[in-house]
Design a protein around this motif. Structure first.
Motif, mmCIF file in Angstrom:
data_model
loop_
_atom_site.group_PDB
_atom_site.id
_atom_site.type_symbol
_atom_site.label_atom_id
_atom_site.label_comp_id
_atom_site.label_asym_id
_atom_site.label_seq_id
_atom_site.Cartn_x
_atom_site.Cartn_y
_atom_site.Cartn_z
ATOM 1 N N VAL A 133 4.946 -10.871 -1.127
ATOM 2 C CA VAL A 133 3.614 -10.366 -0.756
ATOM 3 C C VAL A 133 3.452 -8.921 -1.227
ATOM 4 O O VAL A 133 2.399 -8.535 -1.757
ATOM 5 C CB VAL A 133 3.404 -10.476 0.767
ATOM 6 C CG1 VAL A 133 2.173 -9.680 1.214
ATOM 7 C CG2 VAL A 133 3.255 -11.932 1.177
ATOM 8 N N LEU A 134 4.471 -8.102 -1.031
ATOM 9 C CA LEU A 134 4.406 -6.705 -1.468
ATOM 10 C C LEU A 134 4.255 -6.610 -2.984
ATOM 11 O O LEU A 134 3.458 -5.811 -3.494
ATOM 12 C CB LEU A 134 5.668 -5.964 -1.015
ATOM 13 C CG LEU A 134 5.778 -5.669 0.486
ATOM 14 C CD1 LEU A 134 7.196 -5.224 0.842
ATOM 15 C CD2 LEU A 134 4.773 -4.590 0.915
ATOM 16 N N GLU A 135 5.018 -7.429 -3.688
ATOM 17 C CA GLU A 135 4.934 -7.414 -5.159
ATOM 18 C C GLU A 135 3.568 -7.892 -5.626
ATOM 19 O O GLU A 135 2.987 -7.336 -6.574
ATOM 20 C CB GLU A 135 6.056 -8.271 -5.752
ATOM 21 C CG GLU A 135 7.431 -7.636 -5.600
ATOM 22 C CD GLU A 135 8.553 -8.491 -6.142
ATOM 23 O OE1 GLU A 135 9.559 -7.924 -6.596
ATOM 24 O OE2 GLU A 135 8.428 -9.741 -6.117
ATOM 25 N N ASP A 136 3.029 -8.927 -4.973
ATOM 26 C CA ASP A 136 1.699 -9.423 -5.332
ATOM 27 C C ASP A 136 0.623 -8.370 -5.104
ATOM 28 O O ASP A 136 -0.423 -8.376 -5.764
ATOM 29 C CB ASP A 136 1.357 -10.686 -4.526
ATOM 30 C CG ASP A 136 2.154 -11.903 -4.969
ATOM 31 O OD1 ASP A 136 2.775 -11.837 -6.054
ATOM 32 O OD2 ASP A 136 2.174 -12.905 -4.233
ATOM 33 N N ALA A 137 0.884 -7.466 -4.149
ATOM 34 C CA ALA A 137 -0.071 -6.392 -3.855
ATOM 35 C C ALA A 137 0.086 -5.214 -4.822
ATOM 36 O O ALA A 137 -0.613 -4.201 -4.690
ATOM 37 C CB ALA A 137 0.117 -5.913 -2.421
ATOM 38 N N GLY A 138 1.008 -5.342 -5.761
ATOM 39 C CA GLY A 138 1.187 -4.308 -6.767
ATOM 40 C C GLY A 138 2.182 -3.228 -6.411
ATOM 41 O O GLY A 138 2.259 -2.194 -7.088
ATOM 42 N N VAL A 139 2.963 -3.439 -5.345
ATOM 43 C CA VAL A 139 3.962 -2.441 -4.952
ATOM 44 C C VAL A 139 5.152 -2.534 -5.908
ATOM 45 O O VAL A 139 5.800 -3.578 -6.017
ATOM 46 C CB VAL A 139 4.430 -2.664 -3.497
ATOM 47 C CG1 VAL A 139 5.504 -1.641 -3.123
ATOM 48 C CG2 VAL A 139 3.247 -2.574 -2.538
ATOM 49 N N THR A 140 5.435 -1.462 -6.586
ATOM 50 C CA THR A 140 6.573 -1.451 -7.516
ATOM 51 C C THR A 140 7.788 -0.744 -6.918
ATOM 52 O O THR A 140 8.924 -1.091 -7.226
ATOM 53 C CB THR A 140 6.184 -0.754 -8.834
ATOM 54 O OG1 THR A 140 5.636 0.534 -8.545
ATOM 55 C CG2 THR A 140 5.144 -1.588 -9.582
ATOM 56 N N ASP A 141 7.542 0.267 -6.087
ATOM 57 C CA ASP A 141 8.634 0.946 -5.393
ATOM 58 C C ASP A 141 8.749 0.323 -4.004
ATOM 59 O O ASP A 141 8.160 0.797 -3.023
ATOM 60 C CB ASP A 141 8.340 2.438 -5.290
ATOM 61 C CG ASP A 141 9.514 3.233 -4.722
ATOM 62 O OD1 ASP A 141 10.610 2.648 -4.605
ATOM 63 O OD2 ASP A 141 9.320 4.419 -4.381
ATOM 64 N N LEU A 142 9.503 -0.777 -3.910
ATOM 65 C CA LEU A 142 9.559 -1.558 -2.681
ATOM 66 C C LEU A 142 10.267 -0.801 -1.561
ATOM 67 O O LEU A 142 11.273 -0.131 -1.795
ATOM 68 C CB LEU A 142 10.282 -2.880 -2.928
ATOM 69 C CG LEU A 142 9.528 -3.905 -3.781
ATOM 70 C CD1 LEU A 142 10.478 -5.010 -4.237
ATOM 71 C CD2 LEU A 142 8.362 -4.504 -3.001
ATOM 72 N N PRO A 143 9.764 -0.923 -0.334
ATOM 73 C CA PRO A 143 10.462 -0.329 0.811
ATOM 74 C C PRO A 143 11.722 -1.132 1.120
ATOM 75 O O PRO A 143 11.821 -2.305 0.727
ATOM 76 C CB PRO A 143 9.442 -0.458 1.943
ATOM 77 C CG PRO A 143 8.641 -1.669 1.593
ATOM 78 C CD PRO A 143 8.552 -1.658 0.088
ATOM 79 N N PRO A 144 12.690 -0.551 1.820
ATOM 80 C CA PRO A 144 13.871 -1.336 2.202
ATOM 81 C C PRO A 144 13.479 -2.485 3.131
ATOM 82 O O PRO A 144 12.703 -2.305 4.070
ATOM 83 C CB PRO A 144 14.769 -0.317 2.910
ATOM 84 C CG PRO A 144 13.882 0.843 3.245
ATOM 85 C CD PRO A 144 12.791 0.851 2.251
ATOM 86 N N VAL A 145 14.022 -3.666 2.841
ATOM 87 C CA VAL A 145 13.759 -4.881 3.624
ATOM 88 C C VAL A 145 15.098 -5.470 4.037
ATOM 89 O O VAL A 145 15.990 -5.634 3.200
ATOM 90 C CB VAL A 145 12.953 -5.916 2.805
ATOM 91 C CG1 VAL A 145 12.703 -7.181 3.629
ATOM 92 C CG2 VAL A 145 11.629 -5.326 2.320
ATOM 93 N N THR A 146 15.240 -5.811 5.317
ATOM 94 C CA THR A 146 16.490 -6.412 5.802
ATOM 95 C C THR A 146 16.412 -7.934 5.712
ATOM 96 O O THR A 146 15.370 -8.505 5.428
ATOM 97 C CB THR A 146 16.765 -6.021 7.264
ATOM 98 O OG1 THR A 146 15.740 -6.579 8.099
ATOM 99 C CG2 THR A 146 16.804 -4.517 7.439
ATOM 100 N N GLY A 147 17.536 -8.570 5.987
ATOM 101 C CA GLY A 147 17.590 -10.028 6.042
ATOM 102 C C GLY A 147 18.796 -10.475 6.834
ATOM 103 O O GLY A 147 19.486 -9.672 7.453
ATOM 104 N N GLN A 148 19.038 -11.773 6.779
ATOM 105 C CA GLN A 148 20.168 -12.363 7.496
ATOM 106 C C GLN A 148 20.459 -13.739 6.916
ATOM 107 O O GLN A 148 19.534 -14.465 6.562
ATOM 108 C CB GLN A 148 19.824 -12.516 8.981
ATOM 109 C CG GLN A 148 20.889 -13.228 9.793
ATOM 110 C CD GLN A 148 20.479 -13.445 11.247
ATOM 111 O OE1 GLN A 148 21.261 -13.962 12.023
ATOM 112 N NE2 GLN A 148 19.262 -13.092 11.626
ATOM 113 N N ASP A 149 21.701 -14.077 6.785
ATOM 114 C CA ASP A 149 22.225 -15.383 6.363
ATOM 115 C C ASP A 149 22.875 -15.355 4.991
ATOM 116 O O ASP A 149 23.568 -16.297 4.619
ATOM 117 C CB ASP A 149 21.176 -16.499 6.375
ATOM 118 C CG ASP A 149 20.750 -16.884 7.778
ATOM 119 O OD1 ASP A 149 21.585 -16.728 8.704
ATOM 120 O OD2 ASP A 149 19.594 -17.315 7.962
#
Length: 387
Positions: A265-281
């Motif tokens: 979603v962030l990339e589709d919105a044109g964000v190139t400098d992505l914020p840190p995103v966590t995950g799990q698994d």
């Protein structure tokens, strides 16, 4: 989940599980996860937990998993449990398997069918921990032990096998604070929590908030129905409108499937400098995103230790090996309906670009070739991840 040592905790017990045991150290966790580089399935050798012939090898273990959207269940958990049961029972034991595909009603039907068919023990990862309680009661009436797997089911379960789920949230929250550094205090963070029907969701959130509260500005927080990535994507689009896409400094995502949706979603919105995103698994797609720098981290939970632990417990319970069972269940948890449930809690590790080789590669979950295929080869070379 309330961590305890020798001092009792007097706060009201939350709806999710509480646990009493020593706090796990991440350094110990990393050591514990250094298991084998020979591949996950079948990686645990036979040992002294195998049954003697007079105890009976010919047993049926019911295995109920919640969905197929979470990659780990079909790729790791199911084959690991099947392999371990086969090993422990001289290839005479049978695993009766069913997947609820996200439906609590379907899981209830599967559960009751296993009771009617007379399996010897049921291992269940509940779609809805509260809704499954009547089925657990019916299993109890039929004298069939029930082991809650990964999520703590309500009702009279005999044991629980999972990870330290509050620690999962702590690791995720701490990673975001570290990533934001000196700017953390003024940073707006969006929280993508898991399904409200999953008791682990509250534990993940509690652990994360313990690290984030007072350190960052939590701008928006969402629950995610059935952990569905498409729901997380919807919520992320809403957050971008309300907070402002340029003002979102980080995203707490409770698992990798949602993290992938958030990043898309962030990339589709044109964000190139992505914020840190966590995950799990530590899904393969997430590990690749970490290599490429689009996802900041994931929580690696050893499927091998969790799955084989559940299999060991199930066989020990059926064969009435109480000493072995007690040795496996060294922890104790409380559910909303029952207290002092024997438990095995497996430690977790924060996986970042810096320790991919020391975690999922060393443990044989993925090969370097799996991770670094195609477009990811250059990114792997950049961080020194080569075969």
């Amino acid at each position: 989940m309330n961590l305890r040592t020798t001092t009792p905790h007097t706060a009201p017990r939350p709806r999710a599980a509480s646990v009493r045991r020593p706090v796990l150290l991440l350094t110990a966790a990393l050591s514990a996860l250094s298991l084998t580089a020979c591949g996950v399935v079948g990686a645990v050798a036979d040992d002294d937990v195998s049954a003697s012939p007079d105890r009976g090898y010919d047993i049926a273990v019911g295995l109920l998993l919640p969905d197929k959207d979470t990659a780990r269940f079909e790729k790791f958990d199911r084959p690991l449990i099947e392999s371990r049961i086969s090993s422990l029972t001289n290839k005479q034991g049978e695993v009766v398997y069913a997947n609820a595909e996200g439906s609590k009603d379907k899981q209830s039907e599967q559960f009751r069918r296993m009771i009617a068919d007379g399996v010897d023990v049921i291992v269940v990862d509940a779609v809805d921990s509260e809704a499954v309680a009547p089925d657990v009661e019916k299993a109890k009436e039929a004298d069939i032990p029930v082991i809650a797997y990964d999520r703590l089911a309500e009702g009279p379960i005999d044991a629980y096998v999972s990870h330290d789920n509050e620690l999962v949230g702590q690791v995720q929250g701490r990673a975001l604070v570290t990533a934001l550094g000196a700017d953390a205090e003024n940073s707006k963070v969006v929280m993508m929590n898991g399904a409200p029907t999953d008791p682990n969701t509250e534990l993940f959130r509690k652990g994360a908030l313990g690290e984030l509260d007072g350190e960052v500005d939590i701008a928006k927080s969402y629950d995610t129905r059935k952990w569905l990535p498409e729901v997380a994507a919807e919520n992320m689009r809403a957050a971008m409108k309300e907070v402002g896409v340029g003002d979102i400094a980080a995203v707490y995502s409770a698992n990798d499937g949602m993290a992938g949706a958030v990043i898309e979603v962030l990339e589709d919105a044109g964000v190139t400098d992505l914020p840190p995103v966590t995950g799990q698994d530590a899904d393969l797609a997430a590990v690749r995103r970490i290599v490429s720098g689009t996802q900041y981290m994931t929580v690696y939970k050893s499927f091998l230790l969790e799955a084989t632990g559940a299999a060991d417990m199930a066989v020990a319970k059926v064969q009435e090996r109480s000493i072995q069972f007690d040795a496996l269940a060294r922890d104790v948890v409380d559910s909303p309906t029952h207290k002092d449930i024997p438990a095995m809690l497996v430690p977790v590790v924060a996986l970042t670009r810096e320790n991919i080789e020391d975690t999922v590669v060393q443990d044989g979950v993925y090969t370097v070739e799996d991770i670094c295929a195609g477009a990811y080869a250059a990114d792997c070379a950049e961080i020194g991840l080569t075969s």
